[in-house]
Design an enzyme around this catalytic site. Structure first.
Site, PDB file in Angstrom:
ATOM      1  N   SER A 125      46.756  40.508  45.120  1.00  0.00           N
ATOM      2  CA  SER A 125      47.139  39.208  45.680  1.00  0.00           C
ATOM      3  C   SER A 125      46.226  38.116  45.152  1.00  0.00           C
ATOM      4  O   SER A 125      45.043  38.359  44.877  1.00  0.00           O
ATOM      5  CB  SER A 125      46.989  39.300  47.205  1.00  0.00           C
ATOM      6  OG  SER A 125      47.040  38.033  47.783  1.00  0.00           O
ATOM      7  N   TYR A 149      41.574  41.294  54.781  1.00  0.00           N
ATOM      8  CA  TYR A 149      42.731  41.690  53.970  1.00  0.00           C
ATOM      9  C   TYR A 149      42.417  41.533  52.474  1.00  0.00           C
ATOM     10  O   TYR A 149      42.627  42.444  51.666  1.00  0.00           O
ATOM     11  CB  TYR A 149      43.946  40.835  54.363  1.00  0.00           C
ATOM     12  CG  TYR A 149      45.067  40.884  53.361  1.00  0.00           C
ATOM     13  CD1 TYR A 149      45.797  42.047  53.166  1.00  0.00           C
ATOM     14  CD2 TYR A 149      45.388  39.760  52.582  1.00  0.00           C
ATOM     15  CE1 TYR A 149      46.822  42.095  52.231  1.00  0.00           C
ATOM     16  CE2 TYR A 149      46.401  39.800  51.651  1.00  0.00           C
ATOM     17  CZ  TYR A 149      47.124  40.968  51.473  1.00  0.00           C
ATOM     18  OH  TYR A 149      48.130  41.017  50.546  1.00  0.00           O
ATOM     19  N   LYS A 153      42.023  44.288  49.204  1.00  0.00           N
ATOM     20  CA  LYS A 153      42.720  44.208  47.900  1.00  0.00           C
ATOM     21  C   LYS A 153      41.706  44.287  46.758  1.00  0.00           C
ATOM     22  O   LYS A 153      41.935  44.979  45.762  1.00  0.00           O
ATOM     23  CB  LYS A 153      43.511  42.900  47.805  1.00  0.00           C
ATOM     24  CG  LYS A 153      44.735  42.862  48.703  1.00  0.00           C
ATOM     25  CD  LYS A 153      45.809  43.821  48.221  1.00  0.00           C
ATOM     26  CE  LYS A 153      46.950  43.943  49.183  1.00  0.00           C
ATOM     27  NZ  LYS A 153      47.872  45.031  48.890  1.00  0.00           N
TER      28      LYS A 153
END
Ligand code: NAD
Ligand code: WQD
Length: 340
Positions: A125, A149, A153
């Site tokens: 992302s 989050y 990643k």
């Protein structure tokens, strides 16, 4: 036919990608625990493709399920979408996010290695860039994600880089998506958030359909044309094509650049998106400017030159097409998959 394992295939991006894979004559098996999706999407993909594929309800945390999938099917490559994706939720539930995203990925990679499968496309992302000083993000930028989050990643990206370093025969892409929106042009599959949407487009479509009163615009004092935040929105259909391009590239036995941005290279402000959406839907969207959202940046968009050069891929759809398709999906499925 090449068999591809798609993890998280019942989700927003996974469902559109499976449909494209089937249309491109790939053979697909998918595993999804349906924690953020519905079984109905599987029926709809089969209907749209007029083809069958294998769906396994299961969790990538569960090594025995992964083992049984790799034993049963002759998998050649994996597209790994499965993961939890809310920045705010991740900050409140770090253990769940590290377990689901990082441990889940390690389990997957370990079983891939056990079965000699060494090709993977991973859903990373733009969030890994954090708050870069330059708005146009290049893959070579220093990475400093803000949310838990984003950290999951980056950890997974780094695990994949280390695998490639130790065993160069692995073929890996960390695809860094910018802001995926839109839906399949049929209106039959689309984005179906379970809770109050935190992303702009699903919130906008729910205001337009009358489920929410107004859009709250998070800040109008950024250093942008109208003061509202600007992002690189990319049609989910373009994103799905990007995965096909990445897969084709993995099939060629050359050395590859691992980290690749998938975006359009253009950014739109919240108010520009709102106006585009009003134009497509013919609806007036009430909105109110409120304070900035914690962790938001003013503007971010992709440098898309590497994707063009390496994958021969670039986004085709513009913001009006993205809004049109998102609106068609919302109109045809006012309550999402389960209640239409
Ligand atoms: P989504 O939530 O719609 O899809 C993810 C799917 O994975 C869901 O169907 C969910 O049920 C499943 N899943 C989650 N944890 C699982 C587990 N442990 N085992 C099996 N299945 C599991 O999300 P999406 O928007 O389609 O995103 C797909 C991937 O792309 C995610 O990894 C996400 O982090 C990444 N990504 C998304 C965006 C975005 O804005 N949508 C942007 C950048 C990256
Ligand atoms: C877009 C713009 C908001 C909602 C998030 C994740 C990122 C990635 C994509 C997974 C911003 C504004 C939003 C609203 C608003 N996902 N906004 N009112 O924050 O760029 O990225 O999704 O990897 O990790 O963080 O996307 O759609 O939430 O916001 O004003 O109700 O819309 O401030 O400027 P974001 P978004």
């Amino acid at each position: 036919m090449t068999k591809i394992l798609v993890t998280g295939g019942a989700g927003f991006i996974g469902s559109h990608t499976i449909l494209k894979l089937l249309n491109e004559d790939y053979d697909v098996v998918t595993i999804d625990n349906l924690s953020n999706s519905s079984y109905e999407v599987i029926n709809r993909i089969k209907f749209l493709a007029n083809k069958n594929f294998d769906f396994i309800k299961g969790d990538i945390i569960d090594k025995s399920i992964l083992k049984s999938i790799f034993s049963k099917f002759n998998i050649e490559a994996v597209i790994h979408f499965a993961g939890l994706k809310s920045s705010s939720d991740s900050n409140n539930n770090p253990i769940s996010y590290f377990e689901n995203n990082v441990v889940g990925s390690i389990n997957l990679l370990k079983e891939m290695a056990n079965f000699g499968i060494k090709k993977i496309v991973f859903s990373s992302s733009a969030t890994v860039y954090g708050e870069p000083s330059t708005k146009k993000c290049k893959e070579t930028f220093e990475l400093s994600p803000i949310s838990v989050y984003g950290k999951t990643k980056l950890l997974i990206e780094n695990i994949l880089l280390d695998i490639k370093f130790a065993q160069p025969e692995w073929r890996i892409f960390n695809l860094r998506y910018f802001n995926p929106i839109g839906a399949h042009p049929s209106g039959i599959i689309g984005e179906d958030p379970r809770n109050v949407p935190s992303n702009l487009i699903p919130f906008l479509t729910q205001v337009a359909i009358g489920k929410r009163e107004q859009l709250l615009v998070f800040g109008d004092t950024y250093d942008t044309s109208d003061g509202t935040g600007k992002r690189d929105y990319i049609h989910v259909e373009d994103l799905a094509s990007g995965h096909i391009a990445a897969l084709r590239n993995l099939e060629k036995a050359e050395k590859n650049n691992i980290n690749v941005n998938l975006g359009t290279g253009q950014s739109y402000s919240v108010l520009e998106v709102l106006r585009a959406f009003e134009q497509c839907s013919g609806k007036n969207i009430p909105y109110k400017i409120v304070g900035k959202r914690l962790g938001d940046v003013g503007e971010l968009y992709a440098d898309t030159s590497l994707a063009k050069r390496i994958l021969g891929w670039e986004a085709k759809f513009d913001i009006l097409q993205m809004c049109n398709d998102a609106w068609r999906w919302q109109k045809m499925n006012p309550e999402g998959y389960d209640k239409t």
